[in-house]
Design a protein around this motif. Structure first.
Motif, PDB file in Angstrom:
ATOM      1  N   LYS A  39       0.844  -1.207   0.000  1.00  0.00           N
ATOM      2  CA  LYS A  39       0.000   0.000   0.000  1.00  0.00           C
ATOM      3  C   LYS A  39       0.879   1.257   0.000  1.00  0.00           C
ATOM      4  O   LYS A  39       0.557   2.239  -0.677  1.00  0.00           O
ATOM      5  CB  LYS A  39      -0.929  -0.029   1.209  1.00  0.00           C
ATOM      6  N   MET A  40       1.985   1.235   0.747  1.00  0.00           N
ATOM      7  CA  MET A  40       2.925   2.368   0.732  1.00  0.00           C
ATOM      8  C   MET A  40       3.440   2.595  -0.687  1.00  0.00           C
ATOM      9  O   MET A  40       3.530   3.739  -1.152  1.00  0.00           O
ATOM     10  CB  MET A  40       4.137   2.109   1.643  1.00  0.00           C
ATOM     11  N   LEU A  41       3.791   1.509  -1.357  1.00  0.00           N
ATOM     12  CA  LEU A  41       4.313   1.605  -2.713  1.00  0.00           C
ATOM     13  C   LEU A  41       3.243   2.105  -3.668  1.00  0.00           C
ATOM     14  O   LEU A  41       3.514   2.928  -4.553  1.00  0.00           O
ATOM     15  CB  LEU A  41       4.850   0.249  -3.173  1.00  0.00           C
ATOM     16  N   GLN A  42       2.021   1.641  -3.492  1.00  0.00           N
ATOM     17  CA  GLN A  42       0.919   2.066  -4.346  1.00  0.00           C
ATOM     18  C   GLN A  42       0.653   3.569  -4.183  1.00  0.00           C
ATOM     19  O   GLN A  42       0.374   4.262  -5.154  1.00  0.00           O
ATOM     20  CB  GLN A  42      -0.345   1.278  -4.017  1.00  0.00           C
ATOM     21  N   ASN A  43       0.752   4.071  -2.965  1.00  0.00           N
ATOM     22  CA  ASN A  43       0.439   5.472  -2.689  1.00  0.00           C
ATOM     23  C   ASN A  43       1.610   6.423  -2.944  1.00  0.00           C
ATOM     24  O   ASN A  43       1.426   7.638  -2.928  1.00  0.00           O
ATOM     25  CB  ASN A  43      -0.039   5.628  -1.249  1.00  0.00           C
ATOM     26  N   HIS A  44       2.786   5.872  -3.146  1.00  0.00           N
ATOM     27  CA  HIS A  44       3.980   6.701  -3.356  1.00  0.00           C
ATOM     28  C   HIS A  44       3.908   7.429  -4.700  1.00  0.00           C
ATOM     29  O   HIS A  44       3.491   6.863  -5.710  1.00  0.00           O
ATOM     30  CB  HIS A  44       5.233   5.825  -3.312  1.00  0.00           C
ATOM     31  N   ASP A  45       4.310   8.681  -4.718  1.00  0.00           N
ATOM     32  CA  ASP A  45       4.385   9.459  -5.960  1.00  0.00           C
ATOM     33  C   ASP A  45       5.724   9.160  -6.614  1.00  0.00           C
ATOM     34  O   ASP A  45       6.746   9.748  -6.266  1.00  0.00           O
ATOM     35  CB  ASP A  45       4.244  10.953  -5.661  1.00  0.00           C
TER      36      ASP A  45
END
Length: 85
Positions: free
Chosen positions: A15-21
């Motif tokens: 989820k962190m990776l998905q939300n990262h710009d």
């Protein structure tokens, strides 16, 4: 590894990776750039503490995020654990 207490589950890391710009470095907005650097620093810390599985997921997600021709699919989200509840 120092302490697994602060390491998110693989599911939360995904989820962190998905939300990262992933393109923050191309922004002219310093707040976007600062936030992106901070996120990437946190991601790298998780990889450092979490080890090989986290690094592998990061590499897979990075390849997906930077795909040029759309042939690389988004990595599957890891299964939820009790920690994710």
């Amino acid at each position: 590894m120092n302490s697994t207490a602060n390491i998110p589950s693989l599911n939360k890391f995904w989820k962190m990776l998905q939300n990262h710009d992933w393109t923050f470095e191309y922004s002219d907005d310093s707040s976007v750039w600062s936030r992106g650097r901070s996120e990437l620093s946190a991601i790298r810390e998780v990889i450092k503490e979490g080890g090989e599985e986290y690094e592998k997921l990061f590499n897979e997600y990075s390849n997906f995020a930077w795909r040029k021709d759309g042939t690389i699919k988004q990595p599957e989200r890891p299964k939820s654990t009790k920690e994710d509840q």
